[in-house]
Design an enzyme around this catalytic site. Structure first.
Site, PDB file in Angstrom:
ATOM      1  N   SER A 147       2.425 -20.565  19.182  1.00 42.23           N
ATOM      2  CA  SER A 147       1.205 -19.742  19.247  1.00 42.23           C
ATOM      3  C   SER A 147       0.583 -19.757  20.633  1.00 42.23           C
ATOM      4  O   SER A 147      -0.161 -18.845  20.992  1.00 42.23           O
ATOM      5  CB  SER A 147       0.176 -20.259  18.224  1.00 42.23           C
ATOM      6  OG  SER A 147       0.619 -19.978  16.928  1.00 42.23           O
ATOM      7  N   GLU A 185       6.225 -13.441  15.887  1.00 41.12           N
ATOM      8  CA  GLU A 185       5.499 -12.480  16.758  1.00 41.12           C
ATOM      9  C   GLU A 185       3.986 -12.608  16.586  1.00 41.12           C
ATOM     10  O   GLU A 185       3.247 -11.620  16.647  1.00 41.12           O
ATOM     11  CB  GLU A 185       6.009 -11.055  16.530  1.00 41.12           C
ATOM     12  CG  GLU A 185       7.482 -10.984  16.886  1.00 41.12           C
ATOM     13  CD  GLU A 185       7.933  -9.714  17.545  1.00 41.12           C
ATOM     14  OE1 GLU A 185       7.087  -8.917  17.947  1.00 41.12           O
ATOM     15  OE2 GLU A 185       9.160  -9.559  17.672  1.00 41.12           O
ATOM     16  N   ASP A 205       2.338  -6.808  21.818  1.00 44.67           N
ATOM     17  CA  ASP A 205       1.558  -5.716  21.208  1.00 44.67           C
ATOM     18  C   ASP A 205       2.515  -4.695  20.578  1.00 44.67           C
ATOM     19  O   ASP A 205       2.336  -4.283  19.427  1.00 44.67           O
ATOM     20  CB  ASP A 205       0.683  -5.004  22.254  1.00 44.67           C
ATOM     21  CG  ASP A 205      -0.596  -5.776  22.582  1.00 44.67           C
ATOM     22  OD1 ASP A 205      -0.922  -6.734  21.852  1.00 44.67           O
ATOM     23  OD2 ASP A 205      -1.263  -5.407  23.581  1.00 44.67           O
ATOM     24  N   SER A 234       8.960 -18.666  23.030  1.00 41.47           N
ATOM     25  CA  SER A 234       8.523 -19.899  22.350  1.00 41.47           C
ATOM     26  C   SER A 234       9.321 -21.112  22.812  1.00 41.47           C
ATOM     27  O   SER A 234      10.482 -20.991  23.214  1.00 41.47           O
ATOM     28  CB  SER A 234       8.696 -19.754  20.836  1.00 41.47           C
ATOM     29  OG  SER A 234       7.879 -18.720  20.365  1.00 41.47           O
TER      30      SER A 234
END
Ligand code: CAA
Length: 381
Positions: free
Chosen positions: A132, A362, A239, A126
């Site tokens: 996002s 996350e 993931d 980030s």
């Protein structure tokens, strides 16, 4: 379908539970109140294999699989969510290097992470203007001879001031998502500047800092994966990371329910324990059902990852449901405790503050819904 744990899973869960109860839980309130990062705890977690639960033994991991990892995170998170987030990120960083690193990178960095020598791993994706949408990152890496020179600022970096090994995403071309590459940067590299620790609402025992790179040079052997593959590496890591955060949320939710049941049995009102009132029992029934649902979703995603099946949708569903569950459950836990839930004599106010970020980091709940919807539509053909 088998809901029984294997011997290895049981061993990891029991080891993590014992450590959580004996070492992690007694420190949790102090870490939160005084914003302390538990360095010693991480050294001990390294000895127990908790910093590389799904990492091969040849790199110091426990090689116990993803379900074991999820079980271990739940136990640590039930004792201290702050400790569990740094554990999650360290496992995620170690796994990413195992999956995409060269043999030399694995030998050099993964054992340091799994043993606790590096204290923790950090995941620097980030930026101040891009959370996002990591493809909008502006940090650059420019090749000069056989060196990469990094410039830019990363934001919200978990364990950033303590991590010995940091994975940094930087732009190697202007091609949006395809312009991102991934680098391994070690603590103490000249030009890596650790910023001021953020004063957070919750997870106060977790260290969160900006990291600035000012002509920070690393060798070309510090590129992780191929040049331009950084975005995909981030998605793959996230993931797996989302299984970790889902598990963390399950642990915090479980702790809130255990505290609520204990209080409901002890606290008297109108001549009987408040747990005898149907209003409270219905609350506890809903809390427990939602928490157990989140555990099942988390373990399904973990099991699919372990079997090397596609699990993007399942990880996002687990993370979405579990993080929203832990917020609802912790809120109800405060309600059950009444005025005592609002003061720090009882742990539930901390649980609620710790749970809040789980729907944000996350990948926010909104990002998870984007991912799930895309996968559902894609599967429909
Ligand atoms: N696995 C592998 N590859 C993937 C993937 C996945 N799960 N998801 C996407 N990709 C690939 C795509 O296939 C595509 O490849 P091609 O270009 O070859 O077709 C490429 O990546 C780009 O994918 P998208 O077009 O889907 O990318 P997008 O820009 O539309 O973004 C997104 C997708 C899902 C919204 C993504 O940006 C995202 O997940 N955002 C959230 C980021 C996030 O979670 N940040 C959290 C910060 S880290 C943190 O909090 C750590 C901490 O310290 C606690």
């Amino acid at each position: 379908m088998d809901f029984e744990l294997t011997q290895t899973q049981t061993l990891i869960r029991d080891t993590a539970r014992k450590f959580a109860r004996e070492v992690v839980a007694p420190l949790a309130r102090k870490l939160d109140r005084e914003e302390i990062f538990p360095v010693e705890t991480f050294r001990k977690m390294g000895e127990l294999g908790l910093l590389g639960v799904n990492v091969p033994a040849e790199f110091g991991g426990a090689e116990a699989g993803v379900v074991s990892y999820s079980l271990a995170v739940m136990e640590i998170a039930a004792a201290c969510a702050s400790t569990s987030v740094a554990m999650c990120v360290t496992n995620m960083v170690a796994e990413l290097i195992v999956q995409f690193g060269t043999e030399a990178q694995k030998k050099q960095h993964v054992t340091k992470l799994t043993s606790g020598e590096a204290i923790a791993g950090a995941f620097a994706l980030s930026e101040p203007h891009a959370g996002s949408d990591p493809g909008a990152g502006r940090t650059t890496a420019v090749k000069q001879g056989d060196r990469w020179v990094l410039n830019g600022t990363k934001q919200w970096i978990t364990s950033g001031a303590y991590a010995g090994v940091i994975i940094v995403w930087a732009r190697t071309s202007n091609e949006g998502n395809k312009g991102l590459s991934c680098f391994i940067v070690e603590a103490g590299t000249p030009g890596l500047i650790v910023g001021k620790h953020e004063d957070k609402m919750g997870l106060r025992g977790s260290n969160t800092v900006p990291l600035t790179f000012e002509n920070c040079e690393v060798g070309e052997d510090h590129l992780l994966g191929k040049q331009g593959d950084g975005f995909k590496l981030a998605m793959v890591a996230l993931d797996g990371g989302r299984v970790g955060i889902a598990s963390q949320a399950c642990g915090v939710g479980r702790a809130a329910i255990e505290a609520s049941v204990k209080y409901a049995k002890e606290r008297q009102a109108f001549g009987q324990p408040i747990g005898d009132f149907q209003a409270l029992r219905f609350m506890l029934a809903d809390m427990h059902t939602q928490q157990q649902t989140a555990e099942l979703l988390s373990w399904r995603a973990a099991s699919m990852k372990e079997k090397k099946q596609p699990f993007t949708r399942e990880a996002s569903m687990a993370k979405l449901f579990a993080s929203e569950m832990s917020n609802r459950v912790c809120d109800k836990a405060v309600q059950i405790h009444g005025g005592y839930g609002y003061i720090d004599e009882f742990p539930v106010e901390r649980y609620l503050r710790d749970a809040r970020v789980q729907t944000i980091y996350e990948g926010t709940s909104e990002i998870q819904r984007i991912v799930i919807a895309r996968e559902v539509i894609k599967a429909a053909g």
